[in-house]
Write a protein that holds these residues in place. Structure first.
Motif, mmCIF file in Angstrom:
data_model
loop_
_atom_site.group_PDB
_atom_site.id
_atom_site.type_symbol
_atom_site.label_atom_id
_atom_site.label_comp_id
_atom_site.label_asym_id
_atom_site.label_seq_id
_atom_site.Cartn_x
_atom_site.Cartn_y
_atom_site.Cartn_z
ATOM 1 N N LEU A 138 -18.676 0.620 67.889
ATOM 2 C CA LEU A 138 -18.075 -0.575 68.461
ATOM 3 C C LEU A 138 -16.820 -0.175 69.214
ATOM 4 O O LEU A 138 -15.982 0.563 68.692
ATOM 5 C CB LEU A 138 -17.714 -1.592 67.373
ATOM 6 N N ARG A 139 -16.732 -0.654 70.444
ATOM 7 C CA ARG A 139 -15.565 -0.384 71.284
ATOM 8 C C ARG A 139 -15.054 -1.734 71.783
ATOM 9 O O ARG A 139 -15.776 -2.463 72.475
ATOM 10 C CB ARG A 139 -15.958 0.512 72.456
ATOM 11 N N TRP A 140 -13.825 -2.063 71.404
ATOM 12 C CA TRP A 140 -13.172 -3.311 71.792
ATOM 13 C C TRP A 140 -12.121 -2.980 72.849
ATOM 14 O O TRP A 140 -11.206 -2.203 72.576
ATOM 15 C CB TRP A 140 -12.499 -3.947 70.593
ATOM 16 N N GLU A 141 -12.257 -3.582 74.026
ATOM 17 C CA GLU A 141 -11.300 -3.369 75.109
ATOM 18 C C GLU A 141 -10.588 -4.683 75.380
ATOM 19 O O GLU A 141 -11.244 -5.731 75.517
ATOM 20 C CB GLU A 141 -12.034 -2.896 76.362
ATOM 21 N N LEU A 171 -11.544 -9.934 76.487
ATOM 22 C CA LEU A 171 -12.013 -9.076 75.407
ATOM 23 C C LEU A 171 -13.423 -8.607 75.736
ATOM 24 O O LEU A 171 -14.320 -9.425 75.951
ATOM 25 C CB LEU A 171 -12.022 -9.849 74.086
ATOM 26 N N THR A 172 -13.611 -7.297 75.792
ATOM 27 C CA THR A 172 -14.928 -6.720 76.040
ATOM 28 C C THR A 172 -15.340 -5.944 74.807
ATOM 29 O O THR A 172 -14.624 -5.048 74.370
ATOM 30 C CB THR A 172 -14.915 -5.787 77.266
ATOM 31 N N LEU A 173 -16.488 -6.309 74.256
ATOM 32 C CA LEU A 173 -17.070 -5.578 73.137
ATOM 33 C C LEU A 173 -18.250 -4.784 73.671
ATOM 34 O O LEU A 173 -19.147 -5.341 74.304
ATOM 35 C CB LEU A 173 -17.550 -6.528 72.039
ATOM 36 N N ARG A 174 -18.243 -3.482 73.401
ATOM 37 C CA ARG A 174 -19.372 -2.608 73.706
ATOM 38 C C ARG A 174 -19.904 -2.132 72.350
ATOM 39 O O ARG A 174 -19.265 -1.328 71.693
ATOM 40 C CB ARG A 174 -18.942 -1.421 74.564
ATOM 41 N N HIS A 175 -21.036 -2.692 71.961
ATOM 42 C CA HIS A 175 -21.627 -2.391 70.658
ATOM 43 C C HIS A 175 -22.874 -1.550 70.912
ATOM 44 O O HIS A 175 -23.886 -2.056 71.399
ATOM 45 C CB HIS A 175 -21.979 -3.690 69.935
ATOM 46 N N THR A 176 -22.794 -0.255 70.598
ATOM 47 C CA THR A 176 -23.904 0.659 70.822
ATOM 48 C C THR A 176 -24.816 0.650 69.606
ATOM 49 O O THR A 176 -24.375 0.895 68.483
ATOM 50 C CB THR A 176 -23.396 2.076 71.123
ATOM 51 N N LEU A 177 -26.097 0.358 69.877
ATOM 52 C CA LEU A 177 -27.111 0.182 68.843
ATOM 53 C C LEU A 177 -28.145 1.293 68.915
ATOM 54 O O LEU A 177 -28.521 1.729 70.000
ATOM 55 C CB LEU A 177 -27.854 -1.146 69.056
#
Length: 168
Positions: free
Chosen positions: A93-96, A106-112
């Motif tokens: 999870l990367r919160w920018e 707020l940008t969430l990049r959730h790698t699955l």
């Protein structure tokens, strides 16, 4: 509320779900909601055993009614108030956080690891972000987690995201 943008992109042999939400509070306030265990417990799908503002190991515990599932986490980057990145089980999870007017983008990049989970995860984060938005507005709210999400529109959200991601 909706996400300003939601998409899934290939990331090697994994998939990254990207969700963007405009929040009406400054980045410093949003940052605290992302790292402080007491605040996380009010909106996130998990509780944290420590502040996520420092790098290193942590435990994030999924909460579903009386059931608890502890998952290992490692905070890799904590750069207040703009970037938080950690693993949660097998996910990243990367919160920018970016200033946006008087608020925060707020940008969430959730790698699955599993693309089949993208719509389910998006629907869950959608509900969590709705609660976060209300929490930041000063409302007395509680987290929507686990089976409780079924009573708050999760199935419909999942179906909407599945349709949205179908062409990705």
């Amino acid at each position: 509320m909706t996400f300003a943008d939601a998409k899934v992109v290939a990331d090697g042999d994994r998939w990254t779900l990207i969700l963007i939400r405009e929040l009406p509070r400054p980045p410093a306030e949003v940052w605290l909601a992302l790292v402080d265990p007491a605040r996380l417990d009010r909106w996130a799908p998990f509780s944290a055993d420590r502040s996520l503002s420092d790098t290193g190991p942590a435990t994030l515990t999924m909460v579903d009614g009386d059931e608890r599932t502890a998952l290992p986490a490692v905070v890799h980057r904590a750069e207040p108030p703009r970037l938080l990145e950690y693993t949660w089980g097998e996910d990243l999870l990367r919160w920018e956080l970016e200033p946006s007017g008087t608020g925060t983008r707020l940008t969430l990049r959730h790698t699955l690891a599993d693309r089949d989970l993208d719509a389910m995860v998006a629907a869950g984060w959608h509900l969590c972000a709705d609660v976060l938005q209300r929490l930041l507005a000063g409302e007395a709210v509680r987290a929507i987690r686990g089976r409780d999400a079924m009573n708050h529109g999760w199935p419909e959200l999942r179906d909407r995201y599945a349709a949205r991601f179908a062409g990705s």
